[in-house]
Design an enzyme around this catalytic site. Structure first.
Site, mmCIF file in Angstrom:
data_model
loop_
_atom_site.group_PDB
_atom_site.id
_atom_site.type_symbol
_atom_site.label_atom_id
_atom_site.label_comp_id
_atom_site.label_asym_id
_atom_site.label_seq_id
_atom_site.Cartn_x
_atom_site.Cartn_y
_atom_site.Cartn_z
ATOM 1 N N PHE A 1 -2.041 10.610 -6.448
ATOM 2 C CA PHE A 1 -3.327 9.857 -5.832
ATOM 3 C C PHE A 1 -4.458 10.661 -6.276
ATOM 4 O O PHE A 1 -5.228 10.408 -5.295
ATOM 5 C CB PHE A 1 -3.323 9.166 -4.386
ATOM 6 C CG PHE A 1 -2.290 8.022 -4.545
ATOM 7 C CD1 PHE A 1 -0.525 8.321 -4.800
ATOM 8 C CD2 PHE A 1 -2.560 6.901 -4.170
ATOM 9 C CE1 PHE A 1 0.065 7.124 -4.917
ATOM 10 C CE2 PHE A 1 -2.098 5.664 -4.092
ATOM 11 C CZ PHE A 1 -0.731 6.074 -4.607
ATOM 12 N N CYS B 1 -3.580 -4.056 -0.487
ATOM 13 C CA CYS B 1 -3.447 -3.184 0.459
ATOM 14 C C CYS B 1 -4.580 -2.276 0.908
ATOM 15 O O CYS B 1 -5.078 -2.382 2.025
ATOM 16 C CB CYS B 1 -2.181 -2.559 0.430
ATOM 17 S SG CYS B 1 -0.799 -3.735 -0.140
ATOM 18 N N GLY C 1 -11.060 6.900 -11.739
ATOM 19 C CA GLY C 1 -11.539 6.057 -12.672
ATOM 20 C C GLY C 1 -12.149 4.759 -12.030
ATOM 21 O O GLY C 1 -13.014 5.082 -11.235
ATOM 22 N N GLU D 1 6.174 -1.164 6.225
ATOM 23 C CA GLU D 1 6.575 -0.910 4.850
ATOM 24 C C GLU D 1 5.803 -0.123 4.130
ATOM 25 O O GLU D 1 4.510 -0.135 4.544
ATOM 26 C CB GLU D 1 6.900 -2.342 4.313
ATOM 27 C CG GLU D 1 5.637 -3.326 4.180
ATOM 28 C CD GLU D 1 4.832 -3.096 2.921
ATOM 29 O OE1 GLU D 1 4.941 -1.981 2.095
ATOM 30 O OE2 GLU D 1 3.548 -3.215 2.924
ATOM 31 N N VAL E 1 6.417 -8.579 0.337
ATOM 32 C CA VAL E 1 7.157 -7.727 1.182
ATOM 33 C C VAL E 1 8.608 -8.549 1.565
ATOM 34 O O VAL E 1 9.435 -7.920 1.675
ATOM 35 C CB VAL E 1 5.972 -7.515 2.488
ATOM 36 C CG1 VAL E 1 6.880 -6.833 3.595
ATOM 37 C CG2 VAL E 1 5.025 -6.578 2.076
ATOM 38 N N ARG F 1 -5.024 -9.562 -6.986
ATOM 39 C CA ARG F 1 -5.971 -9.479 -5.908
ATOM 40 C C ARG F 1 -6.801 -8.239 -5.854
ATOM 41 O O ARG F 1 -6.210 -7.157 -5.703
ATOM 42 C CB ARG F 1 -5.095 -9.678 -4.599
ATOM 43 C CG ARG F 1 -4.595 -11.208 -4.547
ATOM 44 C CD ARG F 1 -3.401 -11.173 -3.408
ATOM 45 N NE ARG F 1 -2.177 -10.411 -3.516
ATOM 46 C CZ ARG F 1 -1.466 -10.389 -2.580
ATOM 47 N NH1 ARG F 1 -1.471 -11.028 -1.342
ATOM 48 N NH2 ARG F 1 -0.289 -9.585 -2.876
ATOM 49 N N GLY G 1 -7.612 -0.926 -5.927
ATOM 50 C CA GLY G 1 -7.712 -2.322 -5.558
ATOM 51 C C GLY G 1 -6.265 -2.593 -4.984
ATOM 52 O O GLY G 1 -5.784 -2.213 -4.432
#
Ligand code: UGA
Length: 449
Positions: A268, A279, A272, A152, A11, A346, A276
């Site tokens: 969206f 966020c 599947g 953001e 960010v 992550r 992850g």
């Protein structure tokens, strides 16, 4: 304007680079010595499309600089963007230690009053605490800091484009002067009057961007409410996929038709392996936790989280059914990043897959265009291959975990010849089942059996 950015992660770097591109003078700081040295030497510590280009152009124009000295950065800007991490604690609550630390630094290091802009994702009411900390720790100087929340909405992989061409800019303020300053900071972006690095210098035609002025609490809530809603949408699509499998329908047909309704929208709804990244999982947890602290039971979000956790189990049911015994099988894992176009692993569902395969004693042959070195450090027992065809060589199954274009466009005839067995379990629904079966593959995906 002269702007400071505290925190040089995804960010912070994107914010600093884009605001420099928009014409401001930016000074960035971070506590990570190596990162600052790397940036000072002209390096880019993360993979983000276009970021290297704009950091270089800002650097050569003298618009951006980096320092390890937080005080210098704080004194160097009229407005300070706080872009530090807010990782999850054990109980899901956001850990605001870094925000608190920066607030105290600003209060003690600043020599003039500053506009303090909260850019990190934080739970509602953090702005109030930020203001309290700034006031308490600047008692000697008596400086009047102004606090702003400016969440953001950047997606990794398209963060530069998202910053320069946003759908909306949300600014939570306490006073008119802060709203005016924020409008001034974002003026080049609102007016599209900058050299757009993403589109060869010219901004593409598009609707005017709106800058929404709200209260600080609302701005903070908008961020969590938006991310959680998108996560909810994904989990909804995933339950529809499970239903499609039982009933004998095709989730792609169902979600495509649903998405044509503008009230729903097509984005969206990809079923599947689930969501992850750094966020959605943490924001969902933090939002549920925040709601709990004020006595609101956000049950639907808890369900979305539960559905998401079950995706890996659902995937492994398919793998087990197809492979029977997993132990000692050679398994190619296509994709390690949590989504395409990023090197970020992550909370990546792909890593859960690698972990479970290794736990069950499989020989993992993994590939990813950008994330190999990061994954290798966590799972050294797997073998890693730059070329996906090397990962597929002699494999008894290929598991698709990330929707990179390079995997979408694989030559499966060639892959089939390299593999020991033609078996694909697709966690991202990248291929047409009939085409894969025509090529002789046993093919499993989500919601399309
Ligand atoms: C997300 C939001 O999209 C951004 O608006 C927000 O600014 C950012 O979080 C943040 O809070 O910083 P990001 O985490 O980069 O951005 O990734 P997304 O593109 O939103 O994808 C999140 C996850 O959902 C990925 O694992 C992706 O594979 C998954 N996903 C996405 C699905 O499983 N299905 C979909 O249909 C879409």
């Amino acid at each position: 304007m002269r702007l400071s950015v505290v925190g040089c992660g995804y960010v912070g770097l994107v914010t600093g680079a884009c605001l420099a591109e928009a014409g401001h003078e930016v000074i960035c700081t971070d506590i990570d010595e190596q990162r600052i040295a790397h940036l000072q030497a002209g390096g880019v510590p993360i993979y983000e499309h276009h970021l290297d280009k704009i950091l270089e152009s800002a650097r050569s124009a003298g618009k951006i600089s980096y320092t390890l000295n937080a005080g210098e950065a704080i004194r160097g800007g009229d407005a300070i963007f706080i872009c530090v991490g807010t990782p999850p604690k054990e109980n899901g609550e956001a850990d605001l230690t870094a925000i608190d630390h920066v607030a105290r630094q600003i209060a003690t290091e600043a020599r003039t009053a500053k506009l303090v802009i909260e850019k990190s994702t934080v739970p509602a009411r953090t702005g109030l605490e930020l203001r309290r900390a700034l006031t308490a720790y600047s008692r000697n100087s008596g400086l009047a800091f102004r606090v702003v929340s400016n969440p953001e909405f950047l997606r990794e992989g398209t963060a530069v484009s998202d910053f320069l061409h946003p759908d909306r800019i949300v600014v939570g303020v306490e006073d008119e002067a802060s709203a005016r300053d924020m409008r001034e900071i974002y003026r080049p972006i609102l007016e599209r009057s900058f050299r757009c690095p993403v589109h060869n210098g010219t901004c593409p035609p598009g609707n005017a961007v709106s800058l929404l002025i709200t209260t600080i609490n609302s701005a903070e809530l908008i961020k969590h409410a938006s991310n959680s809603f998108l996560a909810l949408k994904i989990s909804y699509a995933n339950v529809i996929a499970d239903l499609c499998e039982k009933i004998g329908a095709d989730v792609e047909e169902v979600t495509h038709a649903m998405g044509l309704d503008p009230r729903i929208g097509e984005q969206f709804l990809r079923a599947g392996l689930g969501f992850g990244g750094f966020c959605f999982p943490k924001d969902l947890q933090a939002f549920v936790h925040l709601a709990g602290t004020v006595g609101v039971d956000f049950d639907i979000l808890k369900a979305a989280e539960r559905v998401n956790k079950q995706r890996i189990e659902r995937f492994f049911e398919k793998v087990r059914r197809a492979l029977w015994v997993v132990k000692d099988k050679r398994v190619a894992v296509l994709g390690l990043a949590f989504k395409a176009n990023t090197d970020d692993i992550r909370f990546s569902p792909a890593l859960e897959v690698v972990k479970e395969l290794l736990r069950q004693g499989a020989q993992v042959q993994a590939t990813d265009p950008e994330a190999i070195s990061r994954a290798q450090a966590l799972f050294p027992a797997a073998s890693y291959h730059e070329d996906p065809y090397d990962a597929l060589r002699d494999a008894e199954a290929a598991l698709v975990c990330t929707e990179w274009d390079i995997f979408r466009n694989l030559d499966w005839e060639r892959a089939g010849q390299l593999m020991a067995r033609r078996l694909v379990v697709d966690g991202r629904n990248l291929y047409s089942p009939s085409r894969m079966r025509a090529l002789g593959f046993e093919y499993h995906s989500f919601g399309r059996e």
